[in-house]
Design a protein around this motif. Sequence first.
Motif: not given
Length: 331
Positions: A217-229
Amino acid sequence: MTTPSTDSLSELSGALKGSWHRFLDVYEPLRPELYRYCRYLTRSPWDAEDLAQDTMARAFATLGRMVEGPPNPRAWLFRVASNLWIDQMRRSRERLGVDVEPAASQEPRATREAAGTLLVRLSPQERAAVVLKDVFELSLEEVAEALGTTPGTVKSALHRGRNKLVEPEPEMPAAQAVPAALDAFCEAFNAHDIDRLTALLLDTMTIEVVGATTEYGPESARARILPGMLFGSRVMANPDPQGPCGFDPSFFRGVRPTLPRAELRIHRGEALLLSWYEHEDGEAVRAITRLELDGDRVAHIRNYFYTPDFIADVCRELGVPFRSNGYRWWR
């Protein structure tokens, strides 16, 4: 039916993570050779990395059911990979409706060992035997152990395989036009605009840091992985040995805190996103991302960061500099 409690699930998750980490302490040093073996079998960086990841997961699950550990971990890991790959080849040929030709052996396991042929030249067993013997220089007994068969069957497979024509490199698929959604993702990445990136994601999307973690889901991606990328270079430039990020400082000497830039490149007919990081001696690729689309939205993101063999393989084919992040997402 009783539903497991949250505490029970958390306890189970913690125990599994501990066991997985101990498993990797033993088997991770074999990972480069495993990837190389999978690369010879599959002849594709993508498929090799997938097979290596599947092999490690299968080996972990299988080890938990064994009374004693394997006496030769290297040969056993090759055996797990061989079985997975041969099964994949058989299923693929069955889906295509291609007849499966057994090897010229009357042993009970011969049909499975020679399940299918690869480009009508080498059966999976023949290919695995030749690679293990001629590339990895295993003894006949070790090859037999890795393939779950006998030295006599290995000799037959080697004889058949070596007498067949050398298999040509597969033709690369023609490059397709880059979809607008990939261009939009690349532009949002380079603007470091997490809102724009999130807006491009499908509601049911999946995001992976391959071999490390998966979110839905977008919110989990936004919270946990996209910031690291997007912003992980700042942590890489100043890694805290006691911090929770999992970065091993030895891999990040010379990294500058400049935010990474993304570049779309075509590799084997597919558009990829290369993440370039600044170092004291110049730029280098430290991550590769594959995106699957559903219409004009992103349905699946695979970020290859903790996959050093794969990154090296693809970057060498593209002729670009690269750096390793190691295999570990914890210290």
